[in-house]
Every structure is written in structure tokens, then in C-alpha cells.
Design a protein around this motif. Structure first.
Motif, short mmCIF file in Angstrom:
data_model
loop_
_atom_site.label_atom_id
_atom_site.label_comp_id
_atom_site.label_asym_id
_atom_site.label_seq_id
_atom_site.Cartn_x
_atom_site.Cartn_y
_atom_site.Cartn_z
N LEU A 117 0.64 -1.34 -0.10
CA LEU A 117 -0.12 -0.26 -0.38
C LEU A 117 1.42 1.45 -0.20
CD1 LEU A 117 -3.18 0.96 2.02
CD2 LEU A 117 -1.69 2.54 2.54
N VAL A 118 0.45 2.45 -0.38
CA VAL A 118 1.46 3.42 -0.88
C VAL A 118 0.32 4.61 -0.60
CG1 VAL A 118 2.11 5.24 -2.38
CG2 VAL A 118 3.04 2.73 -3.08
N TYR A 119 1.01 5.57 0.35
CA TYR A 119 0.13 6.67 0.64
C TYR A 119 0.61 8.06 0.41
CZ TYR A 119 -2.55 10.17 3.57
OH TYR A 119 -2.82 11.26 3.91
N VAL B 136 5.44 3.56 2.35
CA VAL B 136 4.80 2.55 1.65
C VAL B 136 4.93 1.17 2.92
CG1 VAL B 136 5.40 1.99 -0.01
CG2 VAL B 136 6.75 3.95 -0.12
N ILE B 137 4.11 0.52 2.57
CA ILE B 137 3.76 -0.34 3.59
C ILE B 137 3.94 -1.57 2.39
CG2 ILE B 137 2.43 -1.61 4.41
CD1 ILE B 137 2.61 0.62 6.11
N VAL B 138 4.95 -2.51 2.80
CA VAL B 138 5.48 -3.28 2.00
C VAL B 138 5.84 -4.81 2.73
CG1 VAL B 138 7.15 -4.50 0.46
CG2 VAL B 138 6.48 -2.09 0.57
N GLY B 139 5.24 -5.59 2.88
CA GLY B 139 5.39 -7.34 3.36
C GLY B 139 4.49 -6.98 4.81
N ASP B 140 3.54 -5.68 5.15
CA ASP B 140 2.76 -6.06 6.77
C ASP B 140 4.17 -5.01 7.05
OD1 ASP B 140 1.55 -6.31 7.92
OD2 ASP B 140 2.50 -7.67 9.64
#
Length: 252
Positions: free
Chosen positions: A31-33, A44-48
Motif C-alpha cells: 500500500l502506498v499513501y 509505503v507498506i511492503v510485506g506487512d
């Protein structure tokens, strides 16, 4: 408050955590905010986990170059997202202030031709940035937040159109593009999300791994996990604070 943990992060990062932790959309990862105010930043959310980078500079997309030899940015380079999309660029020579921003939003709401044309151009540049974020992170969703969302479809619609054109050219499906579910409260919600995230899935996994390796070496050397500072003995043998995870051990 002494002795309580203190966690610090920038507004884009905590906003990303707010959207990730509290929207009820399980599995929106990556997810990118994208936060658009006077400047542009991303969480940036990557891999929890929150991606912060080696020095904490991950997500500084305001200084991604979108246009060669474009307008001068405050960082000294030309063509940065900040200089093309940020609200500071839309104010022109106007000094940044709440009054200036309110006047900008009001002009757009009233359909002022020159202002709307400038915001549309910024929206097209935003579409280029969205495409670059899509290419970089392959996110399930890109969430747009910050004061600029008050510009509404005058900014967002051109961005969606440009991103859609890139997607069609590549015969791919673009990620979901939406605005923040929490509006102006997203940073406050993000503060709570940061605390939850740090407690349940600490951000600094490398430090955790190093601490775990150190504790493991100490345990192998001493036969006890004394680095956890809580070993005690009872009739059944020593029991450590990790007993709930690894059970009883019988080292003397």
C-alpha cells in the motif's frame, strides 16, 4: 509518562499506517499513501511493514524527477514532484498561508479558468507520479491524502486519466486509486496506528534480528536466556519469560 516508549515518524508514514491498520481492508499490501500538501511525500507498506529505508528517507517522492529541466525545486534540482504537484507550486508567487490555500480552493470550487487549468496540469503530473509508484512498488492501492484532496476531481481526475492511459498502453490493470478514508484526521489516527504497529509488528526488523541473534548466542553460551531478565526457578525447574513460547527448560 516516564518509562513509556516513544515512537516518532513523519506524517506520510503514519498516514500510511492509518490506512493499513484501520480501514478493514485486510490484505491491502503493498500500500502506498501519497501525501500532497505544500510538498509531496509518501508512506509505503511492503510485506506487512513500513518501508523506511536505510536512513529513514524512503518515500521522499517529492524529489522524484518528473520533468527534465522542469521548474526549480526548493532542493536545488529541477522537475521534482514538489515543484510540479505540491500546493506551493500552485500558489505561484503567493506566500504560503492558510488564507492563500483557502483562496486557491475557493477559486477551484468556483471554476476559475486559469486556476483550474493549472490544477489540471498538476493532476497530469500526479498521474505520472502514480504510474512511477505503481512501477516501483506494484501496490494493491495508492491512497491520496493531504490538503490537496480539497481540490477534488480537478486534481484527481486528470491523474486517474493519465494513469489509465499508461495502464491501457501496457495492457495492465492499474492499482486502486482512492482518497484517504480519514480525511483531516488521518495523521491523528496514524499516531494510534504507529503505536499498534510497533507493538505488534515492530518496524525495525533488522534490529530485532540482531537482538534475537545476541540473545541466542547468550543462551547457547550460558544455557539460559538471562538476556530477558526474568528467569526464575521453581519446583519444576527454571522457567523463563519465553516459556509461553518455548515451554519449560531444565538447565541447571
Amino acid at each position: 509518562m516516564a518509562g513509556l516508549p516513544l515512537h516518532l515518524q513523519n506524517e506520510a508514514n503514519v498516514s500510511a499506517l492509518a490506512e493499513f491498520e484501520f480501514t478493514g481492508q485486510a490484505g491491502t499490501d503493498p500500500l502506498v499513501y501519497l501525501s500532497i500538501g505544500y510538498g509531496v511525500g509518501a508512506g509505503v507498506i511492503v510485506g506487512d511493514n513500513l518501508l523506511t529505508g536505510q536512513k529513514g528517507f524512503a518515500g521522499k517522492v517529492g524529489h522524484a524527477i518528473l520533468q527534465a529541466n522542469g521548474p526549480l525545486c526548493s532542493c536545488g534540482r529541477r522537475g521534482c514532484a514538489d515543484a510540479l504537484i505540491g500546493l506551493g507550486s500552485l500558489l505561484g508567487t503567493e506566500k504560503p498561508s492558510h488564507t492563500a490555500l483557502d483562496q486557491l480552493f475557493e477559486k477551484v470550487a468556483q471554476g476559475h479558468p486559469q486556476t483550474c487549468a493549472a490544477v489540471t496540469v498538476a493532476g497530469e503530473q500526479l498521474g505520472i507520479l502514480l504510474n512511477n509508484l505503481w512501477a516501483a512498488f506494484d501496490p494493491m492501492a495508492i491512497v491520496i491524502g493531504g490538503p490537496a484532496v480539497r481540490l477534488g476531481d480537478t486534481l484527481i481526475a486528470p491523474a486517474r486519466r493519465v494513469l489509465g492511459e499508461y495502464a491501457d498502453a501496457a495492457m495492465l490493470t492499474a492499482p486502486e486509486i482512492r482518497t484517504s478514508r480519514f480525511g483531516a484526521d488521518v495523521v491523528a489516527v496514524g499516531g494510534a496506528a504507529l503505536a499498534r504497529h510497533r507493538l505488534t509488528r515492530p518496524l525495525d526488523l533488522q534490529s530485532m534480528a540482531r537482538r534475537g541473534d545476541k540473545a541466542g548466542r547468550l543462551e547457547r553460551a550460558t544455557g539460559c536466556c538471562r538476556s530477558f531478565r526474568a528467569c526464575s526457578r521453581d519446583m519444576q525447574g527454571p522457567r523463563c519469560v519465553r516459556s509461553s513460547l518455548v515451554g519449560w527448560h531444565t538447565n541447571s
